[in-house]
Design an enzyme around this catalytic site. Structure first.
Site, PDB file in Angstrom:
ATOM      1  CG  ASP A  23      -0.261   0.042   2.444  1.00 44.51           C
ATOM      2  OD1 ASP A  23       0.850  -0.795   2.414  1.00 44.51           O
ATOM      3  OD2 ASP A  23      -0.441   0.659   3.616  1.00 44.51           O
ATOM      4  CD  GLU A  69       4.046   0.981   7.033  1.00 42.19           C
ATOM      5  OE1 GLU A  69       5.048   1.305   7.980  1.00 42.19           O
ATOM      6  OE2 GLU A  69       3.344   1.807   6.012  1.00 42.19           O
TER       7      GLU A  69
HETATM    8 ZN   LIG Z   1       6.695   2.029   3.861  1.00 41.74          ZN
END
Ligand SMILES: [Zn+2]
Ligand SMILES: *[C@@H]1O[C@H](CO)[C@@H](O)[C@H](O)[C@H]1NC(C)=O
Ligand SMILES: *[C@@H]1O[C@H](CO)[C@@H](O)[C@H](O)[C@H]1NC(C)=O
Length: 508
Positions: free
Chosen positions: A133, A198
């Site tokens: 992501d 994340e």
């Molecule tokens: Zn990263």
């Protein structure tokens, strides 16, 4: 003596000393296999850049909670799963349910990929963590090129996610694919854990790691994360620690409503005056934290560690210049790095309820909340720090004889992480760096908090290493994020060399 000649003599002497000492044997020349792997990576570098381009083209933004972006994230994870399957990995895309947003909306969490390639009990098993992501990016924000079209300019590959973290994930995959394409046995068993949340706080990751501790992770010996940067442009780094963070909120309240300073000024214990005194008692002008006992648990500095700081390449002037700071609290590279990495720091972030607009409003805020946090280092402990902060603030507040109410709470407590750099995988990475880049790495820590390393260390209880590929100016999270073609390709070689070094260490 001619300076050039002098240098030659010195390095010759150093070389002889190395041979003599035997403690640091010079790295062996690349074996035939390594050479072929490197050649393969060089020959196929345009293909590797092309795959990165395809991955960057997916707007896998996990930060903006928008349904169509979540679909892109799911598509990104599917692309990666396919890629891993093509390499011959067995892939499990684990559905981890839904994310509940504060506004009541629910959005799907993209699957977390657990993949494995090889399970030879005679080989070490290395698990790579990465995320696919990205942070939001729009060309209007000041990008010179379309953030989702990987664009090469002067050897720099510009695109959102190029360095954080799609490039490094692909570099690991490229390294594996080189062995596969050459029909060579992989030197180590490989596992992957790849997530898509994340940048949004790794929702669901910790729970999955806990659940898989005795299954997927039971055979894992080492965990490698490549999600940070070198601290300069040309010299590789190896990262062995991150600071933790404990975040505090101190509320001083007289009443919920504000007051007029003409009607009440002079007869009140003003909450803001109390709060300013409290915040002013935390740290002195040299950056020293004034909370009693706070330094008691800080690991003492060893001579060995001091030497490591000395060896690090950091252009302090350039750092100061590019940060637009006239003067830092410390003057030497060593002191600066130690205060960023191995000593705690306290920062005051803001005051909720304060009057912060232009103009001259004569308000007395009735209730204010101060926010500050302490970056923690080994061997500080969040629960001990919480106690010390509360005791200190209560003491300062009681001395003011204020009739206001003070409440202190710690709203976040993340422990610091530090690895044992004598561990086999650090040794293997150092050797691999020497082979690929011809230099010793900068041994770095990160002054910020990257909870994932500590989570892996705590739950799986195996060695965790951060092996970054990107240069300091890659601009992660920022406009015009890039990874240099050189870093991406040499980074792919680095991972391949690392696999071989790990296998060699196993045999010794
Ligand atoms: Zn990263
Ligand atoms: C932190 O300190 C508390 C209280 O002294 C102790 O119970 C806890 O185990 C410590 N935690 C860590 C991670 O060391
Ligand atoms: C608080 O009260 C004590 C005792 O009543 C007094 O000695 C002290 O000077 C006061 N402190 C302040 C800051 O007003």
């Amino acid at each position: 003596m001619d300076p050039k000649l002098g240098r030659m003599v010195t390095s010759l002497l150093a070389y002889l000393l190395l041979l003599e000492g035997g403690m640091f044997s010079p790295s062996p020349p690349p074996s035939g296999l390594l050479e072929r792997v490197f050649q393969f990576i060089d020959l196929h570098q345009n293909e590797f850049v092309q795959i990165l381009k395809e991955w960057v083209a997916v707007e896998s933004d996990s930060v903006q909670p928008v349904p169509h972006l979540r679909q892109e994230l799911v598509r990104m994870m599917a692309l990666a799963a396919d890629k891993l399957r093509c390499l011959g990995a067995s892939v499990d895309s684990v559905d981890t349910g839904f994310q509940q947003l504060p506004d009541g909306q629910t959005l799907p969490i993209p699957p977390i990929i657990l993949a494995e390639l090889g399970n030879d009990p005679k080989k070490p098993t290395v698990c790579f963590y990465g995320h696919l992501d990205v942070q939001p990016a729009r060309q209007e924000d000041g990008w010179l090129t379309d953030p989702y079209t990987l664009t090469e300019v002067d050897g720099k590959l510009y695109g959102r996610g190029a360095t954080d973290n799609k490039g490094p994930v692909l570099a690991w995959i490229n390294a594996v694919s080189a062995f596969r394409a050459l029909e060579e046995d992989l030197p180590v068993n490989i596992k992957f854990i790849i997530e898509g949340m994340e940048e949004a706080g790794s929702v669901a990751l910790e729970e999955l790691v806990r659940k898989e501790k005795d299954r997927f992770f039971s055979s894992v010996d080492y965990i490698v994360i490549s999600d940070n940067l070198w601290i300069n442009q040309g010299k590789p780094a190896l990262t062995y620690g991150t600071r933790g963070n404990s975040y505090f909120r101190v509320e001083v309240k007289c009443r919920d409503q504000d007051f007029h300073s003409g009607t009440f000024g002079g007869i009140l214990h003003e909450p803001m005056a109390d709060l300013v005194a409290l915040l002013g008692s935390l740290v002195d002008s040299s950056g020293h934290i004034l909370i009693p006992g706070i330094y008691d648990q800080v690991a003492p500095l060893t001579e060995e560690e001091r030497k490591m700081y000395k060896a690090i390449d950091l252009d302090l002037e350039e750092y100061r210049h590019s940060s637009h700071v006239k003067k830092f609290l410390f003057d030497t590279k060593e002191e600066i790095l130690m205060h960023l990495w191995r000593y705690p720091s306290l920062s005051i972030h803001g005051i909720e309820g304060a009057f912060d607009e232009p103009g001259a409003k004569t308000v007395i805020p009735g209730r204010v909340i101060g926010k500050f946090s302490i970056r923690l280092v080994p061997h500080m402990n969040t629960s001990v720090v919480e106690k010390q902060v509360k005791q200190h603030l209560e003491h300062i507040f009681s001395k003011r004889n204020s009739s206001n109410q003070m409440t202190v709470s710690m709203t976040l407590g993340l422990q610091p992480w530090m690895a044992n750099i004598k561990d086999n995988q650090y040794l293997a990475a150092k050797r691999a760096i020497k082979t690929v880049f011809g230099t010793e790495p900068d041994m770095t820590r990160d002054g910020s908090t990257i909870p994932i390393a500590r989570i892996f260390q705590d739950i799986i209880q195996k060695s965790v290493m951060m092996l970054p590929l990107g240069a300091v100016d890659d601009g992660e999270h920022s406009q015009n994020e890039k990874i240099n073609r050189w870093n991406y390709i040499e980074g792919s070689k680095l991972f391949a060399a690392f696999f071989l070094e790990m296998a060699k260490l196993r045999l010794q």
